[in-house]
Design an enzyme around this catalytic site. Structure first.
Site, PDB file in Angstrom:
ATOM      1  N   CYS A   1      -6.862   4.154   6.043  1.00  0.00           N
ATOM      2  CA  CYS A   1      -6.510   4.027   7.453  1.00  0.00           C
ATOM      3  C   CYS A   1      -5.087   4.493   7.686  1.00  0.00           C
ATOM      4  CB  CYS A   1      -6.656   2.576   7.906  1.00  0.00           C
ATOM      5  SG  CYS A   1      -8.387   2.100   8.101  1.00  0.00           S
TER       6      CYS A   1
ATOM      7  N   ARG B   1      -8.351  -7.015   0.494  1.00  0.00           N
ATOM      8  CA  ARG B   1      -9.784  -7.055   0.294  1.00  0.00           C
ATOM      9  C   ARG B   1     -10.245  -5.920  -0.627  1.00  0.00           C
ATOM     10  NH1 ARG B   1     -12.783  -7.971   5.509  1.00  0.00           N
ATOM     11  NH2 ARG B   1     -11.147  -6.556   6.188  1.00  0.00           N
TER      12      ARG B   1
ATOM     13  N   GLY C   1      -4.503   1.819   3.419  1.00  0.00           N
ATOM     14  CA  GLY C   1      -3.336   2.573   3.844  1.00  0.00           C
ATOM     15  C   GLY C   1      -2.754   2.127   5.155  1.00  0.00           C
TER      16      GLY C   1
END
Length: 476
Positions: A355, A252, A313
């Site tokens: 993340c 995304r 991440g």
């Protein structure tokens, strides 16, 4: 033997007092007045009023445990403020050493510093006009700008929380000094923003040990009260690299990431860094960027290096725009002393908005920078080299997502930049700033009140890192 030791102690004390007498002999009457003024609040007023020489002031400092042969920094601070920097040599300090230690050991309050600064800008004509405006409430005695301000304070016309009287005088007589007062208010407000270091932030990672807790940071900071700071006075502050990935092959798009890139650019340029932004960086381009920055000759004249990554991440790794997973350790290892000699013994800061684990279904305006949460590499500490002078600021603790608003940017980066803008002018060190960021982000929730986030730093810093206050600190 006991008598010899006692004699030696006496000789040391005599030698120290001789140095104080030398300093005294080099100070004029106006310098003594300045010393007395700066000591208000630290030495009883009655003692200061009876002091007629610098040596009298020194005696009071010795009596109040503000001065000793083993710790003469407070006197060094006083001499530095009143412009007697040449006399620092008698206390075994240099001007540069005092400047480095002031953020750590300085005792003069913001309020006292403000009044002293104002006194140095109020000339005799300005003083006459101010006295005229307050004539009915002032004694008919000759005054200097310092004694005038001290009298206003003694009469409770001004204090650290009430500068209305002083502002009114400055508006009429010296409008340019209002800038000093506004700067003081901003710095004082910043003191209220910083949370107590010993406050434990709420942990989101149940059953999983955090790498560096708030208690760890507190212990580290408490161990550094007299520690030196990293040098920050070279020709250039340094380079700041920003890797900003918005678009990917199948992942995304990271909407709102441009807000993070923009605020990072603005803040680090404000701090004096030369900023380079790379958008939608592939694995190949990332390697080219790392090689270029590793060999950049500009590091030799810089104080510091900053590398920011905004992307998706996983635990211990980040994604390139072509969705190659790059271990954070692979990125940081390019800048060790062996690989990048120009950054040896200099602080190297890495801030990563990505993340580090479990993906959470986002709300309408909140997205997570996570993918494949099942993968969990080794400890986060493995992401930074073993050697000193590295700091890694992660948007979230291991195992959790970090959040990004699609219009306003990420919680972590926006908080980091806002706290840098507020706390750098207060001369807070980077770990104190990151503690404030932790507190701020940990209190945030999404619209449904179900999603939270906790940032986490890992570091091998040897000294305190305090960014110099930009000249235009009031412009942000």
């Amino acid at each position: 033997m006991k008598s010899q030791g006692s004699s030696s102690d006496k000789n040391c004390k005599v030698s120290f007092r001789k140095k104080l007498l030398i300093i005294d002999s080099n100070l004029e009457v106006k310098d003594v007045e300045r010393l007395k003024f700066l000591c208000i609040g630290l030495v009883p007023n009655k003692k200061l009023e009876k002091s007629s020489s610098a040596s009298d002031v020194f005696e009071h400092l010795l009596a109040e445990d503000l001065l000793s042969e083993g710790d003469s920094f407070f006197l060094a601070e006083l001499l530095y403020i009143i412009g007697q920097k040449k006399l620092l040599q008698y206390l075994n300090y240099t001007k540069e050493e005092v400047e480095q230690l002031l953020p750590i050991k300085g005792k003069i309050s913001l309020f006292r510093n403000l009044l002293y600064e104002l006194s140095q800008s109020i000339d005799s004509e300005n003083l006459k006009e101010m006295i005229f405006l307050l004539n009915d409430s002032l004694p008919k005695t000759e005054m200097t700008s310092l004694s005038f301000l001290a009298l206003l304070e003694k009469q409770d016309k001004i204090d650290e929380d009430n500068l209305t009287c002083l502002e009114d005088l400055c508006k009429v007589v010296v409008p340019k000094l209002l800038r000093n007062i506004e700067k003081y208010k901003r710095e004082k407000a910043a003191q209220l923003v910083t949370p107590p270091v010993d406050k434990e932030a709420e942990l989101l990672c149940q059953g999983e040990e955090e790498l560096v807790s708030q208690t760890d940071i507190k212990t580290f900071l408490e161990a550094l009260p007299w520690a030196p700071t990293y040098r920050m006075n070279r020709d250039h502050r340094g380079l700041c690299v920003i890797v900003n990935n918005h678009s990917f092959i199948s992942l995304r798009d990271r909407r709102g990431t441009h807000k993070d890139a923009e605020i990072l650019r603005g803040v680090f340029q404000w701090l004096g860094f030369t900023v380079h932004i790379y958008n939608d960086v592939t694995k190949v381009v990332m390697e080219e960027v790392l090689q270029k920055q590793k060999c950049n000759p500009a590091h030799a004249d810089g104080d510091c290096f900053v590398f920011c990554i905004l992307t998706h991440g996983e635990y211990g790794a980040v994604y390139s725009s072509d969705e190659a997973l790059i271990p954070i350790r692979e990125i940081t290892s390019h800048f060790t002393a062996l690989q990048c000699p120009g950054l040896a013994e200099k602080p190297k800061l890495f801030f990563i908005q990505a993340c580090q684990g479990e993906k959470i279904q986002p709300s309408k305006s909140i997205e997570a920078d996570a993918l494949n949460p099942e993968q969990a590499p080794a400890s986060l500490q493995d992401s930074i080299p073993v050697e000193a002078d590295f700091l890694l600021g992660l948007a979230t603790v291991p195992g959790y997502v970090s959040f990004r608003h699609v219009e306003e940017g990420s919680w972590y980066i926006q908080s980091l930049c806002n706290h840098l803008k507020v706390l750098v002018p207060r001369q807070e060190d980077i770990l104190s700033i990151l503690t404030a960021v932790n507190d701020d982000v940990s209190r945030r929730v999404d619209k449904q009140g179900t999603k939270k986030q906790m940032p986490q730093p890992a570091f091998t810093l040897r000294k305190k890192l305090v960014f110099p206050v930009p000249l235009d600190a009031l412009s942000l």
